[in-house]
Design an enzyme around this catalytic site. Sequence first.
Site, mmCIF file in Angstrom:
data_model
loop_
_atom_site.group_PDB
_atom_site.id
_atom_site.type_symbol
_atom_site.label_atom_id
_atom_site.label_comp_id
_atom_site.label_asym_id
_atom_site.label_seq_id
_atom_site.Cartn_x
_atom_site.Cartn_y
_atom_site.Cartn_z
ATOM 1 N N ASP A 174 0.806 -1.223 0.000
ATOM 2 C CA ASP A 174 0.000 0.000 0.000
ATOM 3 C C ASP A 174 0.835 1.268 0.000
ATOM 4 O OD1 ASP A 174 0.810 0.347 2.634
ATOM 5 O OD2 ASP A 174 -1.188 0.894 3.337
ATOM 6 N N TYR A 477 -2.654 -5.582 14.142
ATOM 7 C CA TYR A 477 -3.643 -4.500 14.061
ATOM 8 C C TYR A 477 -4.932 -4.883 14.792
ATOM 9 C CZ TYR A 477 -0.416 -2.307 10.838
ATOM 10 O OH TYR A 477 0.701 -1.701 10.300
ATOM 11 N N TYR A 481 -7.965 -3.615 12.145
ATOM 12 C CA TYR A 481 -8.514 -4.493 11.106
ATOM 13 C C TYR A 481 -9.338 -5.617 11.727
ATOM 14 C CZ TYR A 481 -5.370 -2.137 7.847
ATOM 15 O OH TYR A 481 -4.716 -1.194 7.084
ATOM 16 N N GLU A 513 5.055 -3.457 13.855
ATOM 17 C CA GLU A 513 4.027 -2.534 13.339
ATOM 18 C C GLU A 513 2.788 -2.638 14.203
ATOM 19 O OE1 GLU A 513 2.680 -2.909 9.261
ATOM 20 O OE2 GLU A 513 4.747 -2.960 8.538
HETATM 21 C C1 GCB Z 1 0.865 -3.783 7.154
HETATM 22 C C2 GCB Z 1 1.935 -3.543 6.157
HETATM 23 C C3 GCB Z 1 2.101 -2.057 5.835
HETATM 24 C C4 GCB Z 1 0.733 -1.404 5.681
HETATM 25 C C5 GCB Z 1 -0.023 -1.555 6.991
HETATM 26 C C6 GCB Z 1 -1.435 -0.956 6.953
HETATM 27 O O1 GCB Z 1 0.828 -4.773 7.819
HETATM 28 O O2 GCB Z 1 3.175 -4.079 6.540
HETATM 29 O O3 GCB Z 1 2.857 -1.939 4.671
HETATM 30 O O4 GCB Z 1 0.838 -0.060 5.338
HETATM 31 O O5 GCB Z 1 -0.154 -2.904 7.303
HETATM 32 O O6 GCB Z 1 -1.579 0.217 7.263
HETATM 33 O O7 GCB Z 1 -2.359 -1.671 6.593
#
Ligand code: GCB
Length: 626
Positions: A174, A477, A481, A513
């Site tokens: 993305d 996330y 998500y 992340e």
């Molecule tokens: C992830 C990816 C990253 C995306 C992020 C998102 O897991 O590693 O490249 O930008 O999620 O914001 O969905």
Amino acid sequence: MLFPQQNENRTLLDLSGFWKFRPDPDDAGRNEAWFSEGLPEETSLIAVPGAWNEQLAESGLKNYVGCGWYETTFVSPRFDRTANRLLLRVGAADHRATVWLNGTPCGSHEGGYLPFELDLTESVHLEGASNRLVVCVDSRLTMETIPQGIDPGAAPYNGSGYDRRHLFPPTRFDFFPYGGLTRPVQLLIVPVNRIASIAVQGSLAGRVEITIGVTGSGAVGAVEINDGDRGCVARSVDLVFVDGKAVCVVDIPNPRLWSPSTPHLYAAVVRLRDSSGTVTDRYDQPFGIREVAIKGGILLLNGEPLYLAGFGKHEDFPIVGRGQFRPAYLRDFELMRWVGANSFRTSHYPYDEEVLHLADRLGFLVIDEVAAVSLGFPSDRFEDLAPLLDAHRQALTDLIERDRNHPCVVAWSPMNEPNLWSEPHYQNDASRRYFQTLFDHVRSLDTTRPTIAITMGVFSAEDVALEACDMIGINRYFGWYTEPGDLARARVSLEKEMDALHERYRRPVMITECGVDTMEGYHATTAQMFTEEYQIEFLRTYASVADHKPFCAGFHVWNFADFLTPQHYRRVVLNKKGVFTRERNPKGAAFFLREHWRSLSRIAANHRPKGQSGSLLVEDVKPSGK
Ligand code: GCB
């Protein structure tokens, strides 16, 4: 590959400026031989370095993926072709480039984000004549490039709704697929018999091993270690090169260690002399002395537990796109310091070499990543993965060759989130062998830093990518998500997963992340996604889990700043998970992190095994791979 340097034996000329440019959506340029007589009439001007997309948006380049032709002219300084070579050094051409000088093909290179050199000596005009340099850059990706592109013929895959072909331009990731000559294009005049590579490795005791590669023959070498104002603190004996290589060891008395709080740099000054004793080449290689290790499942820097607090980033700026932008690099370091971060990851590709030089000087730690983002495997047979594996190995070799002397680099990241798209051909023996081969390859090139496998949640602790690495990075996330808006459940899921990973692998686990899209200026008194308050509460939740688990090696927020994405219904122009806006203004979360990371040294103390004080470093603690 050595970073370009200007000195009494090396001449460096920067070709930055406005070049002629012409996009070639029909791939006509080669048939019409644009390289021989120069680009046809209708051209634009383009700034080099810089991505072509935003600077030429009005000319239709905003979403352009394909070939673009560049042309410039230069007059070469006079040099003696028998004693010197003229090299073209391209900092990065995303994704492949072919070069002609005065109509003569000079070579090509595949792979964005990393530098390459081509020899122009035989085709350059000297004596004040003008030279026409033409470069064709192609930004298209395939299933066998790193990163991979979209296979337009592939059947729709899992019907999950986030079909990659719904993105425009189509990508597997993305961040925006910028194209062009994004980093400097330079000319180097160097001796035929020259220093071609230097690898420096120092131990905490001050013993420094220097491996030097040379081209040509007959030269004798020597190394001096310079310590700024203190001058020369160690020197080697004369070195004789065998098969173009020599290794020497010198001792620095009372070495000054490199760390984020004391980013002390030495320089290994390498000289070559000819038989008459005249110095024919010189290169000053900066390096720092520090040791990264994993002991008892804990990540250590110079024997102390290391807690990485910081961000995943992108090279993404208004107008230049992924192009080199020195003032913004400094601004980002200023802001990272202001917020109290000590580290960042070069997500999801190798960053400009100048960024790493700054990290060395300013004292930031870096997880260095190749562009293998969202890998998808084409088959269940290991043999069928060979072309992809070759490109992947090459990208890792080039990265490690480029960055091995940077003390800021604490870990190699060979990929980000393989199997993001839940494609077939993943949890099997072929993919297991693929990752094992890859991580072994990294260890064969550098045993002094751990490898990290950065994965997403689909297979969790079962993920086939995790077995071969030294450290585990998780991108999670929960609360965004999944479990949207519910941070209490998010915390439970995060804890459960981190504990399960630790239980199974007994290696450092790090949150590489976590983040939420946040519209600056949106507020709410209750947990409401997209508001600044939600971003703060989300980060508070993740930080509190990460900070208290002794095996957790750190917490990187996704993302440092908002960044441009391909068009998709899930993104409002930008990925808005930045703690800063794309223009680098702070959201509320920046103030939260600034407050939170004030106590970074106290947080790091949670990561010392119970009952241990003093240095944890012992001789046998180099990353073992298992
Ligand atoms: C992830 C990816 C990253 C995306 C992020 C998102 O897991 O590693 O490249 O930008 O999620 O914001 O969905």
